[in-house]
Design a protein around this motif. Sequence first.
Motif, mmCIF file in Angstrom:
data_model
loop_
_atom_site.group_PDB
_atom_site.id
_atom_site.type_symbol
_atom_site.label_atom_id
_atom_site.label_comp_id
_atom_site.label_asym_id
_atom_site.label_seq_id
_atom_site.Cartn_x
_atom_site.Cartn_y
_atom_site.Cartn_z
ATOM 1 N N THR A 1 68.322 62.610 -68.561
ATOM 2 C CA THR A 1 67.994 63.548 -67.579
ATOM 3 C C THR A 1 69.158 64.330 -66.855
ATOM 4 N N LEU A 2 70.283 63.343 -66.798
ATOM 5 C CA LEU A 2 71.383 64.116 -65.979
ATOM 6 C C LEU A 2 72.206 65.058 -66.926
ATOM 7 N N ALA A 3 72.310 64.510 -68.232
ATOM 8 C CA ALA A 3 73.355 65.213 -69.320
ATOM 9 C C ALA A 3 72.460 66.101 -70.214
ATOM 10 N N LEU A 4 71.298 66.085 -70.164
ATOM 11 C CA LEU A 4 70.573 67.112 -71.435
ATOM 12 C C LEU A 4 69.611 67.859 -70.499
ATOM 13 N N VAL A 5 69.018 68.866 -71.222
ATOM 14 C CA VAL A 5 68.124 69.782 -70.801
ATOM 15 C C VAL A 5 66.790 69.690 -71.558
ATOM 16 N N TYR A 6 65.688 69.637 -70.867
ATOM 17 C CA TYR A 6 64.239 69.338 -71.385
ATOM 18 C C TYR A 6 63.690 70.462 -71.156
ATOM 19 N N GLY B 1 75.882 58.632 -69.090
ATOM 20 C CA GLY B 1 75.811 60.011 -68.741
ATOM 21 C C GLY B 1 77.010 60.888 -69.428
ATOM 22 N N ALA B 2 78.246 60.252 -69.227
ATOM 23 C CA ALA B 2 79.429 61.054 -69.946
ATOM 24 C C ALA B 2 79.212 60.978 -71.412
ATOM 25 N N LEU B 3 78.668 60.065 -71.948
ATOM 26 C CA LEU B 3 78.723 60.041 -73.284
ATOM 27 C C LEU B 3 77.575 61.039 -73.985
ATOM 28 N N PHE B 4 76.582 61.192 -73.219
ATOM 29 C CA PHE B 4 75.459 61.968 -73.777
ATOM 30 C C PHE B 4 76.204 63.447 -73.494
ATOM 31 N N LYS B 5 76.704 63.638 -72.668
ATOM 32 C CA LYS B 5 77.271 65.122 -72.194
ATOM 33 C C LYS B 5 78.332 65.356 -73.055
ATOM 34 N N LEU B 6 79.237 64.528 -73.497
ATOM 35 C CA LEU B 6 79.892 64.947 -74.611
ATOM 36 C C LEU B 6 79.349 65.085 -75.754
ATOM 37 N N LEU B 7 78.455 64.190 -76.346
ATOM 38 C CA LEU B 7 77.865 64.507 -77.515
ATOM 39 C C LEU B 7 77.157 65.837 -77.742
ATOM 40 N N ASN B 8 76.553 66.036 -76.468
ATOM 41 C CA ASN B 8 75.733 67.334 -76.635
ATOM 42 C C ASN B 8 76.591 68.756 -76.540
ATOM 43 N N SER B 9 77.886 68.365 -76.274
ATOM 44 C CA SER B 9 78.853 69.611 -76.372
ATOM 45 C C SER B 9 79.315 69.796 -77.975
ATOM 46 N N LEU B 10 78.962 68.667 -78.573
ATOM 47 C CA LEU B 10 79.399 68.825 -80.114
ATOM 48 C C LEU B 10 78.262 68.845 -80.784
ATOM 49 N N PRO C 1 66.917 71.671 -85.825
ATOM 50 C CA PRO C 1 66.605 72.049 -84.362
ATOM 51 C C PRO C 1 66.662 73.703 -84.064
ATOM 52 N N LYS C 2 67.313 74.326 -85.309
ATOM 53 C CA LYS C 2 67.198 75.756 -85.009
ATOM 54 C C LYS C 2 66.093 76.280 -85.565
ATOM 55 N N PRO D 1 68.045 72.556 -77.438
ATOM 56 C CA PRO D 1 69.217 72.771 -78.404
ATOM 57 C C PRO D 1 70.138 73.620 -77.201
ATOM 58 N N LYS D 2 71.377 73.341 -77.332
ATOM 59 C CA LYS D 2 72.318 74.146 -76.592
ATOM 60 C C LYS D 2 72.267 75.281 -76.704
ATOM 61 N N GLY D 3 72.227 76.283 -75.539
ATOM 62 C CA GLY D 3 72.278 77.697 -75.154
ATOM 63 C C GLY D 3 70.861 78.071 -75.391
ATOM 64 N N GLU D 4 69.778 77.330 -75.390
ATOM 65 C CA GLU D 4 68.581 77.806 -75.416
ATOM 66 C C GLU D 4 67.639 77.351 -74.045
ATOM 67 N N THR D 5 66.697 77.736 -73.729
ATOM 68 C CA THR D 5 65.850 77.416 -72.698
ATOM 69 C C THR D 5 64.599 76.905 -72.731
ATOM 70 N N ARG D 6 64.301 76.887 -73.955
ATOM 71 C CA ARG D 6 62.754 76.260 -74.533
ATOM 72 C C ARG D 6 63.090 75.513 -75.775
ATOM 73 N N GLY D 7 62.165 74.377 -75.847
ATOM 74 C CA GLY D 7 62.305 73.407 -76.977
ATOM 75 C C GLY D 7 61.635 74.209 -78.152
ATOM 76 N N ARG D 8 61.907 73.708 -79.332
ATOM 77 C CA ARG D 8 61.258 74.188 -80.578
ATOM 78 C C ARG D 8 60.002 73.403 -80.853
ATOM 79 N N ALA D 9 59.981 72.272 -80.442
ATOM 80 C CA ALA D 9 58.572 71.388 -80.777
ATOM 81 C C ALA D 9 57.707 71.807 -79.788
ATOM 82 N N PRO D 10 56.654 71.343 -80.049
ATOM 83 C CA PRO D 10 55.238 71.723 -79.095
ATOM 84 C C PRO D 10 55.708 70.828 -77.456
ATOM 85 N N PRO D 11 55.372 71.341 -76.493
ATOM 86 C CA PRO D 11 55.391 70.633 -75.493
ATOM 87 C C PRO D 11 54.341 69.342 -75.434
ATOM 88 N N ILE D 12 55.273 68.068 -74.877
ATOM 89 C CA ILE D 12 54.583 66.827 -75.092
ATOM 90 C C ILE D 12 54.123 66.264 -73.711
#
Length: 611
Positions: free
Chosen positions: A50-55, A85-94, A475-476, A505-516
């Motif tokens: 929740t802290l490091a990623l966007v849903y 939190g730091a680990l997920f944030k780092l991975l999300n940047s890569l 994911p694209k 995905p990074k740089g987007e505002t909406r998920g590409r999978a259906p809302p769950i």
Amino acid sequence: MVLQPPLASKLLQIPLLTAVSLFILRLVCASLAGTIHPDEHLQLPEVAATLALVYDDRGDGPLQTWEWTTENPVRSVVPVWITLGALFKLLNSLIHVSPTTIFVSQRFFMFALSYLDNLLISKTDQSSSISTSIFNTSPALLVFLLRPFSNTLETTLLAGLFVTFSQILSNRTIRWKRVAWSGLFGVILALGTWTRITFVAFALPSCVMLVIYPFVLSSWTLADPSEKLKLVKKDSSTPKRESLPFSQALQISLSNLGPLILAFVLSASLFIFVDSVHFSKGHKLVIAPLNALLYNTSTENLKQHGLHPRWLHVVVNMPMIFGLRVVQVIVGVAGIYNAASAIVKGKIPWSIFKSEEITLFFTILYHLSIMVPLLLLSLLPHQEPRFLIPLIVPIALAESSLSGLKPDFWEKVRRVRPMSISANRAFRRIDKIIKSTTISTLHLILLTTVFSFLHQGGLVPTLLQLNTKIAPSNPKQQSNQTSNLEVIFWKTFMPPRSLLVSSVPKGETRGRAPPIHITDLSGSPTSILHSSLSHPQPPTARTLLVAPAYSFDLLPSPAFPRECFTEILRPPVGGLVHLDMDRLDELIAGGWGRRGLGVWEVASGCLRDLD
């Protein structure tokens, strides 16, 4: 002071084949998908995601339980941020962080953290490899410490606390080093308290012994001219115990407490600031450990989580986690009590034990670090086995330290306390039994198989496979499933949503999978299950049911026509058994072929309302 071998030399003493075998064993245990308790997901990974990623806000994201959403939060975000939190944030940047990435990375992090525990224990006990051997083969490590519980972080911090304590005593005549290590002791104490309020119980003996050691230890040498302490001249022929004058001992004790308290206050202030900003945007002071203490001292609050008899930790949980080591602890406590009693009562001059003084001091510390937290935690009516996980550190160190006391030490004590030599002999006999018998091996295999592999073993594989079925392979790319999706879980543990719902995905505002949308029915009766399946939320959503196949088979056909259900993932998913301790009768009745979880899509409007 006896020179200790370098840590690297000690580690190289471990046979290569043994080291490789232990590495593989630990790696296998870290990869097992069973779920011991929902908190292994809810206390760290879900919050870190929740802290490091966007849903996608159109559906559900990772779950934050009441501990984080109540008006007075009982958890701090600081331990979460500095770990996963730091680990997920780092991975999300890569890369794009998928649920599979979240699961693999969190387990790898805990795997690496377990080797940090090894390093800290080795640093504390540099004269022997006994403590690391005990730790390496303990069910506490292979079952619990490889999971992202907050208790896992608590264990690492306790190991770090013992390192700082040993360094303070190793440098007790060099003021600047002693002050630096005392400051680090305060930082660890604060971080441990903000990780779990129970850390105070585990750290209490170390804090007390840190205050009193200048008054009880006699082996002082002047190593730093800036110390400017008039030390008592050593004279081995003197029958009296050599010690510092009270004023000098008090000065040293206060010089330890000063940097410790300052570091604790500064660290605590930083943690309070971070939590206050996170939870209330700075409008309200949030002191998570205080909130946790107030909550957990209320029996009415604990009733919601289950009340247990006060003896459960001692009689059930300790033997379950530590096996025969519990007997070793009891014998060790008896032996140390007899030795200490003889010295305190003046029946034996302390000077007789001058060569064993430091070893005896640490042996007492480690045994107190087992008994005091066990006693304090037993006062609370809510007692879960994982609460005792940090005890593996003092148990391993205590057994190593007790083994380090020479036989002539016990012979001296035997002259006035005959039981002590018996206790020492019993300790060594039990140690031989543990090493030579298959009981400990069977205990380890049983606990690992049940809790790491079988227990709720189908939940995580089902979530990960269901995610790959729902989400686009790339994911694209946009999923061709545009409708909302409601996933209903029945007769399973609370599902970790971060392992089902993909992050944006990074740089987007909406998920590409259906809302769950996720509904957790736990063990609700079939009437509630029927209502949830026949009235999905939102009404236009496709509905999936996740449940043990053996429980699904017992659903009454008239109310749940089988033609309304289409199998999406064939049970058992991944071929794994889904062991539910509360429903063993259903598992046995269902047969081996229906032993796991399954996923079914429910046809819209097919289920009729019950009369």
